[in-house]
Design a protein around this motif. Sequence first.
Motif, mmCIF file in Angstrom:
data_model
loop_
_atom_site.group_PDB
_atom_site.id
_atom_site.type_symbol
_atom_site.label_atom_id
_atom_site.label_comp_id
_atom_site.label_asym_id
_atom_site.label_seq_id
_atom_site.Cartn_x
_atom_site.Cartn_y
_atom_site.Cartn_z
ATOM 1 N N SER A 118 0.810 -1.219 0.000
ATOM 2 C CA SER A 118 0.000 0.000 0.000
ATOM 3 C C SER A 118 0.844 1.270 0.000
ATOM 4 O O SER A 118 0.393 2.319 -0.468
ATOM 5 C CB SER A 118 -0.937 0.015 1.214
ATOM 6 O OG SER A 118 -0.194 0.014 2.420
ATOM 7 N N ASN A 157 -4.020 4.602 -7.120
ATOM 8 C CA ASN A 157 -5.021 3.930 -6.305
ATOM 9 C C ASN A 157 -6.371 3.942 -6.994
ATOM 10 O O ASN A 157 -6.639 4.786 -7.867
ATOM 11 C CB ASN A 157 -5.165 4.653 -4.958
ATOM 12 C CG ASN A 157 -4.628 3.850 -3.793
ATOM 13 O OD1 ASN A 157 -4.995 2.691 -3.615
ATOM 14 N ND2 ASN A 157 -3.762 4.455 -2.997
ATOM 15 N N ASN A 163 -14.086 1.487 -4.141
ATOM 16 C CA ASN A 163 -13.437 0.518 -3.257
ATOM 17 C C ASN A 163 -13.709 0.930 -1.824
ATOM 18 O O ASN A 163 -12.824 1.384 -1.101
ATOM 19 C CB ASN A 163 -11.933 0.464 -3.543
ATOM 20 C CG ASN A 163 -11.233 -0.645 -2.776
ATOM 21 O OD1 ASN A 163 -11.879 -1.478 -2.149
ATOM 22 N ND2 ASN A 163 -9.911 -0.659 -2.830
ATOM 23 N N GLU A 165 -14.136 -0.535 0.826
ATOM 24 C CA GLU A 165 -13.509 -1.286 1.914
ATOM 25 C C GLU A 165 -12.023 -0.994 2.054
ATOM 26 O O GLU A 165 -11.342 -1.631 2.857
ATOM 27 C CB GLU A 165 -13.701 -2.791 1.689
ATOM 28 C CG GLU A 165 -15.151 -3.245 1.549
ATOM 29 C CD GLU A 165 -15.970 -2.848 2.763
ATOM 30 O OE1 GLU A 165 -15.484 -3.072 3.893
ATOM 31 O OE2 GLU A 165 -17.078 -2.305 2.581
ATOM 32 N N VAL A 166 -11.506 -0.048 1.291
ATOM 33 C CA VAL A 166 -10.061 0.167 1.276
ATOM 34 C C VAL A 166 -9.516 0.540 2.651
ATOM 35 O O VAL A 166 -8.396 0.168 3.005
ATOM 36 C CB VAL A 166 -9.673 1.234 0.222
ATOM 37 C CG1 VAL A 166 -10.181 2.619 0.630
ATOM 38 C CG2 VAL A 166 -8.159 1.248 -0.014
ATOM 39 N N SER A 168 -10.772 -0.491 5.422
ATOM 40 C CA SER A 168 -11.127 -1.555 6.363
ATOM 41 C C SER A 168 -10.249 -2.786 6.189
ATOM 42 O O SER A 168 -10.508 -3.828 6.781
ATOM 43 C CB SER A 168 -12.604 -1.952 6.159
ATOM 44 O OG SER A 168 -13.446 -0.843 6.348
ATOM 45 N N TYR A 170 -8.071 -3.746 2.759
ATOM 46 C CA TYR A 170 -8.186 -4.266 1.396
ATOM 47 C C TYR A 170 -7.015 -5.198 1.102
ATOM 48 O O TYR A 170 -5.861 -4.894 1.426
ATOM 49 C CB TYR A 170 -8.196 -3.103 0.400
ATOM 50 C CG TYR A 170 -8.212 -3.518 -1.050
ATOM 51 C CD1 TYR A 170 -9.357 -4.062 -1.612
ATOM 52 C CD2 TYR A 170 -7.090 -3.378 -1.857
ATOM 53 C CE1 TYR A 170 -9.398 -4.447 -2.947
ATOM 54 C CE2 TYR A 170 -7.110 -3.754 -3.191
ATOM 55 C CZ TYR A 170 -8.264 -4.290 -3.734
ATOM 56 O OH TYR A 170 -8.290 -4.668 -5.050
ATOM 57 N N PHE A 172 -4.586 -6.370 -1.389
ATOM 58 C CA PHE A 172 -4.035 -6.015 -2.692
ATOM 59 C C PHE A 172 -3.608 -7.268 -3.455
ATOM 60 O O PHE A 172 -3.031 -8.191 -2.879
ATOM 61 C CB PHE A 172 -2.830 -5.080 -2.527
ATOM 62 C CG PHE A 172 -3.197 -3.715 -2.040
ATOM 63 C CD1 PHE A 172 -3.708 -2.768 -2.906
ATOM 64 C CD2 PHE A 172 -3.040 -3.375 -0.699
ATOM 65 C CE1 PHE A 172 -4.052 -1.504 -2.458
ATOM 66 C CE2 PHE A 172 -3.382 -2.119 -0.243
ATOM 67 C CZ PHE A 172 -3.897 -1.178 -1.124
ATOM 68 N N ASP A 177 -3.102 -5.193 -9.086
ATOM 69 C CA ASP A 177 -3.197 -3.853 -8.504
ATOM 70 C C ASP A 177 -1.932 -3.017 -8.596
ATOM 71 O O ASP A 177 -1.991 -1.801 -8.423
ATOM 72 C CB ASP A 177 -3.599 -3.949 -7.021
ATOM 73 C CG ASP A 177 -4.989 -4.531 -6.831
ATOM 74 O OD1 ASP A 177 -5.816 -4.361 -7.752
ATOM 75 O OD2 ASP A 177 -5.235 -5.146 -5.780
#
Length: 433
Positions: A118, A157, A163, A165-166, A168, A170, A172, A177
């Motif tokens: 991330s 991104n 998205n 839920e990113v 919460s 996510y 990848f 991605d």
Amino acid sequence: MNMNKNIAKELIDFLYEGPTAYNAVKSISKWLVSEGFTELKSEDKWSLKTGDKCFVVKNGSAVVAFEVGEGLVGDNGFKMIGAHTDAPGFRIKPSAQIVAEKNYVKLNTEVYGGPILSTWFDRPLAIAGRVSLISENPLKPVNKVININKPIMIIPNLAIHMNREVNSGYAFNAQKDTMPLLTLTNGKEVTEDLLLKLIADELNVEVKDILSFELMPYEYEKGSLIGLNEELISMGRLDDLSMVYAGLKALTSAKVKKGVNVMFCYDNEEVGSRTKQGAGSPFFHELLERIVIAMGESREDYFRAVANSFLISADLAHAVHPNYGEKHDPVVRPVLGKGPVIKIAASQSYSTDSESSAVYEAVCKKAGVNVQSFVNRSDVRGGSTIGPIASGHLPVRTVDMGTAVLSMHSVRELMAVNDYIDTVKSFEEFYNL
């Protein structure tokens, strides 16, 4: 503190000049030559004497530097520090170009090591590494180290609206991605490999001359000193080029007395070290034997030298996180700013034992620096490093240690300036013994 800040800025410069192991070793080689070291080739015969300062490069991505002191090597052994030149991130695949939605040109990548994925998103990325070109001898291609220090790529991104839920947690996908965007087609058909053309233009060669490459994206923005008093270093690749630089600074400034001072800069630690240029390679302990033989001593003397030697395996250590204190051992809790850290594990994922820990603690005490310890929570697996692998091939007393950091394996890691300075001091003291 001003002098310490200057030394920290030197580290940031070194890290920025070494975005990959190949670039780092190129910079290291140049630096060692400026310090009076001579490069030795593995294929040549060696002859050494007291006072010689030499280095050997392996695969263009690993290097060993050493200085010969007085006395017999068999009697006095090696004082060794080991660190690694590679860092977690991405590697660009062959035939990497992909055109998406008839408008975007992106590059196909694979993950190298264990980066925090991330942290790589929405950052301008440059590209660096090694390119192999055609030559008259098929067995010996021409290798070029390249650094296209321009913000030419970015991994965008997905908007939170698509998205939800990113934030919460996510998961990848490393294939889908993380492909960096290189350019726009503006509706035009792409008829050439834009990456190969970029490389060819940078090296002033023809695209057809490019046989292969090992290229990695890296964060274009340079690191910096941050914090209220600029007491922290924020930079990628602190793991583990900061220890490489600390060891080399100590090696070049130490006044070697007896035996041989050695600095190992291994590659491929982040993917297991089992390569010809990694800590698991016989190249490195064979090199030590060659030093003994080149000094006119015997193989028996080499075995004696090993018994009289000590290795500091220098990788980074986990500082207690200010927001996640519960993730750490309830008692042994190293923090930023309190000195280098000895790493201990009953599983032997670190090579430290009570004797080797005592040696490094004594070195730190002699150098006038604080020392801390690290152990994992008993219900956390933790990581490992080069120490157990290197000492598994070279039966020598070994301590695993490192400077404490936060955000390990992020695109930007965080270290205290004073901890880095104290680590250099401990290495200098060790080499001066």
